[in-house]
Design a protein around this motif. Structure first.
Motif, PDB file in Angstrom:
ATOM      1  N   MET A 105      56.705 -91.543 -60.654  1.00 27.80           N
ATOM      2  CA  MET A 105      57.170 -90.157 -60.758  1.00 27.80           C
ATOM      3  C   MET A 105      56.671 -89.358 -59.555  1.00 27.80           C
ATOM      4  O   MET A 105      55.574 -89.575 -59.059  1.00 27.80           O
ATOM      5  N   ARG A 106      57.503 -88.413 -59.122  1.00 27.81           N
ATOM      6  CA  ARG A 106      57.157 -87.541 -58.007  1.00 27.81           C
ATOM      7  C   ARG A 106      57.156 -86.104 -58.532  1.00 27.81           C
ATOM      8  O   ARG A 106      58.179 -85.600 -58.981  1.00 27.81           O
ATOM      9  N   CYS A 107      55.981 -85.464 -58.469  1.00 27.15           N
ATOM     10  CA  CYS A 107      55.797 -84.153 -59.098  1.00 27.15           C
ATOM     11  C   CYS A 107      55.383 -83.123 -58.051  1.00 27.15           C
ATOM     12  O   CYS A 107      54.438 -83.362 -57.289  1.00 27.15           O
ATOM     13  N   LEU A 108      56.078 -81.987 -58.024  1.00 27.22           N
ATOM     14  CA  LEU A 108      55.796 -80.909 -57.071  1.00 27.22           C
ATOM     15  C   LEU A 108      55.183 -79.726 -57.811  1.00 27.22           C
ATOM     16  O   LEU A 108      55.720 -79.283 -58.828  1.00 27.22           O
ATOM     17  N   PHE A 109      54.074 -79.198 -57.285  1.00 30.22           N
ATOM     18  CA  PHE A 109      53.410 -78.029 -57.869  1.00 30.22           C
ATOM     19  C   PHE A 109      53.359 -76.907 -56.837  1.00 30.22           C
ATOM     20  O   PHE A 109      52.997 -77.140 -55.676  1.00 30.22           O
ATOM     21  N   ASP A 161      60.794 -85.405 -58.873  1.00 32.03           N
ATOM     22  CA  ASP A 161      61.428 -85.667 -60.168  1.00 32.03           C
ATOM     23  C   ASP A 161      61.232 -84.493 -61.116  1.00 32.03           C
ATOM     24  O   ASP A 161      62.000 -84.325 -62.069  1.00 32.03           O
ATOM     25  N   VAL A 162      60.189 -83.691 -60.896  1.00 30.38           N
ATOM     26  CA  VAL A 162      59.906 -82.529 -61.732  1.00 30.38           C
ATOM     27  C   VAL A 162      59.084 -81.531 -60.911  1.00 30.38           C
ATOM     28  O   VAL A 162      58.326 -81.926 -60.026  1.00 30.38           O
ATOM     29  N   ILE A 163      59.281 -80.235 -61.204  1.00 26.84           N
ATOM     30  CA  ILE A 163      58.641 -79.169 -60.437  1.00 26.84           C
ATOM     31  C   ILE A 163      57.943 -78.208 -61.392  1.00 26.84           C
ATOM     32  O   ILE A 163      58.504 -77.847 -62.438  1.00 26.84           O
ATOM     33  N   PHE A 164      56.729 -77.766 -61.030  1.00 27.81           N
ATOM     34  CA  PHE A 164      56.001 -76.761 -61.806  1.00 27.81           C
ATOM     35  C   PHE A 164      55.700 -75.561 -60.915  1.00 27.81           C
ATOM     36  O   PHE A 164      55.268 -75.714 -59.774  1.00 27.81           O
ATOM     37  N   GLY A 165      55.910 -74.374 -61.454  1.00 28.96           N
ATOM     38  CA  GLY A 165      55.603 -73.165 -60.709  1.00 28.96           C
ATOM     39  C   GLY A 165      55.912 -71.937 -61.537  1.00 28.96           C
ATOM     40  O   GLY A 165      56.309 -72.025 -62.698  1.00 28.96           O
ATOM     41  N   ILE A 166      55.710 -70.778 -60.917  1.00 28.48           N
ATOM     42  CA  ILE A 166      55.970 -69.509 -61.586  1.00 28.48           C
ATOM     43  C   ILE A 166      56.900 -68.695 -60.695  1.00 28.48           C
ATOM     44  O   ILE A 166      56.608 -68.515 -59.505  1.00 28.48           O
ATOM     45  N   GLY A 167      58.011 -68.205 -61.251  1.00 25.21           N
ATOM     46  CA  GLY A 167      58.856 -67.308 -60.499  1.00 25.21           C
ATOM     47  C   GLY A 167      59.927 -68.000 -59.684  1.00 25.21           C
ATOM     48  O   GLY A 167      60.280 -69.160 -59.921  1.00 25.21           O
ATOM     49  N   ILE A 216      59.774 -76.365 -64.317  1.00 27.29           N
ATOM     50  CA  ILE A 216      59.043 -75.911 -65.497  1.00 27.29           C
ATOM     51  C   ILE A 216      58.160 -74.726 -65.086  1.00 27.29           C
ATOM     52  O   ILE A 216      57.402 -74.826 -64.125  1.00 27.29           O
ATOM     53  N   ALA A 217      58.245 -73.625 -65.825  1.00 25.97           N
ATOM     54  CA  ALA A 217      57.437 -72.438 -65.540  1.00 25.97           C
ATOM     55  C   ALA A 217      56.341 -72.303 -66.590  1.00 25.97           C
ATOM     56  O   ALA A 217      56.627 -72.256 -67.786  1.00 25.97           O
ATOM     57  N   VAL A 218      55.095 -72.256 -66.143  1.00 27.23           N
ATOM     58  CA  VAL A 218      53.954 -72.015 -67.029  1.00 27.23           C
ATOM     59  C   VAL A 218      53.490 -70.585 -66.757  1.00 27.23           C
ATOM     60  O   VAL A 218      53.009 -70.278 -65.664  1.00 27.23           O
ATOM     61  N   LEU A 219      53.648 -69.707 -67.739  1.00 26.75           N
ATOM     62  CA  LEU A 219      53.330 -68.295 -67.487  1.00 26.75           C
ATOM     63  C   LEU A 219      52.757 -67.637 -68.735  1.00 26.75           C
ATOM     64  O   LEU A 219      52.863 -68.159 -69.842  1.00 26.75           O
ATOM     65  N   ASP A 220      52.154 -66.443 -68.506  1.00 28.60           N
ATOM     66  CA  ASP A 220      51.480 -65.782 -69.627  1.00 28.60           C
ATOM     67  C   ASP A 220      51.534 -64.260 -69.558  1.00 28.60           C
ATOM     68  O   ASP A 220      50.936 -63.590 -70.392  1.00 28.60           O
ATOM     69  N   SER A 221      52.241 -63.702 -68.573  1.00 26.35           N
ATOM     70  CA  SER A 221      52.245 -62.251 -68.375  1.00 26.35           C
ATOM     71  C   SER A 221      53.594 -61.655 -68.735  1.00 26.35           C
ATOM     72  O   SER A 221      54.583 -61.858 -68.012  1.00 26.35           O
ATOM     73  N   VAL A 228      54.301 -83.101 -70.203  1.00 26.64           N
ATOM     74  CA  VAL A 228      55.585 -82.452 -69.925  1.00 26.64           C
ATOM     75  C   VAL A 228      56.196 -83.014 -68.648  1.00 26.64           C
ATOM     76  O   VAL A 228      57.417 -83.260 -68.580  1.00 26.64           O
ATOM     77  N   ALA A 229      55.374 -83.237 -67.635  1.00 24.32           N
ATOM     78  CA  ALA A 229      55.877 -83.823 -66.391  1.00 24.32           C
ATOM     79  C   ALA A 229      56.538 -85.173 -66.654  1.00 24.32           C
ATOM     80  O   ALA A 229      57.643 -85.448 -66.166  1.00 24.32           O
TER      81      ALA A 229
END
Length: 360
Positions: free
Chosen positions: A1-5, A85-91, A106-111, A338-339
């Motif tokens: 798997m190739r994951c971008l953060f 293969d999957v991307i994580f970030g906000i916005g 995939i967006a991980v956020l709390d505000s 999740v990734a």
């Protein structure tokens, strides 16, 4: 798997650092993209997280609008070369990158006040938020028990380094407090405010009668020559060790308040976010007795001195914290799962510790 953060702030480094290590240890390829930002890059280097930069940190909405096309062009080149293969970030950055590479974002956020979820909503495959998050983001919205800070302060992940007292120059039985002042220069801080310069000076003078005071001043506005307080001058990666040993945190910022709560350190928060429409995280933490949200400055002065005079307060907070984290997820494991679940290369079913919003 190739994951971008995407690591655009120091908080993002903490959020993803253990997941990056875990995925790399399991044989997956990881790319971290970050802004040219002193504090973000300092933390990435400290934690040995390999990364590439795509542009400078914008100090205003105007500069962001001016620089955004160049940022997106650089990100596009970097992402196509990596082929995630999957991307994580906000916005918008993660949403844009997922769109041009046809990759789940995939967006991980709390505000809740942030516009990140508004901008990215049509383009991401899932939003992951704390259960305390007060907005419903639709069918893509999944929630977890805990906070973003659960990725690095869950008891299974974080182990405090007690040598921080020696590094700070305080005795083992010496009571000290940390005061954190926000610069309020983020895009989500527009129209918001915390302590004034005069209030900051008064707060430090009053607290210094009860404990040794360390100050973390994000904006660098304070002059310490005539103040009875010390500048927190350890590496920023040591802040969690220092918070763990502190008798009190007083702050007009957000993230460090949650961090103190999850470490069992009494925490007082005061800024213009406080009120009936406050963010769900802080309402939840106050409900659990781990944070006190106070709007009036005089009340902050009074309560902070009460807590420093109360030798039993740290023990009470630690017990509340221990009770609370029993049901809190290790968010590092959740993000890793999740990734794998969203990766096209994954062939094994993955159990993810998440619930669709509105489903118990």
């Amino acid at each position: 798997m190739r994951c971008l953060f995407f690591n655009n702030t120091p908080a993002h480094v903490h959020l993803y650092k253990h997941t990056v290590t875990q995925l790399e240890d399991d044989g997956h390829d990881v790319l971290v993209l970050a802004r040219n930002d002193e504090f973000t890059e300092t933390l990435l280097s400290y934690h040995d997280v390999p990364y590439e930069t795509y542009g400078d940190r914008s100090e205003s909405l105007h500069s962001l609008a001016w620089e955004l096309p160049a940022h997106l062009a650089t990100i596009g080149t970097q992402a196509r070369q990596f082929d995630p293969d999957v991307i994580f970030g906000i916005g918008p950055y993660a949403a844009y990158t997922g769109t041009i590479t046809r990759t789940p974002a995939i967006a991980v956020l709390d505000s809740e006040p942030s516009l990140d979820h508004v901008v990215s909503r049509p383009f991401v495959q899932a939003f992951l938020t704390p259960a305390a998050f007060q907005k419903d983001l639709g069918a893509k919205h999944y929630e977890f028990e805990g906070f973003k800070e659960s990725a690095y302060l869950h008891p299974d992940v974080f182990e405090a380094d007690k040598s921080v007292r020696d590094d700070l120059g305080v005795d083992q039985d010496e009571s000290y407090a940390i005061v954190r002042f926000n610069a309020f220069n983020g895009h989500h801080d527009v129209g918001r405010q915390g302590f004034s310069i005069e209030q900051r000076r008064e707060l430090l003078s009053e607290l210094a009668d009860h404990a040794t005071i360390f100050v973390s001043d994000e904006g660098g506005d304070l002059e310490f020559e005539d103040l009875p307080a010390r500048k927190f001058d350890l590496h920023p990666a040591r802040m969690h060790d220092a918070l763990n040993e502190a008798a009190l945190l007083v702050a007009d910022t957000q993230t460090m308040i949650t961090e103190a709560a999850l470490l069992g350190t009494p925490a007082l928060r005061s800024n213009s976010f406080v009120g009936e429409d406050d963010m769900g995280n802080f309402l939840e933490l106050e409900k659990q007795g781990l944070v006190e949200n106070i709007g009036e400055f005089e009340a902050v002065l009074e309560r902070s001195q009460e807590l420093l005079a109360d030798e039993s307060a740290p023990e009470r907070w630690e017990q509340r914290r221990n009770d609370y984290v029993e049901d809190m997820v290790n968010l590092t494991d959740v993000i890793s799962d999740v990734a794998l679940a969203y990766s096209d290369t994954n062939t094994e079913p993955v159990q993810v510790n998440l619930s669709p919003r509105g489903v118990n």
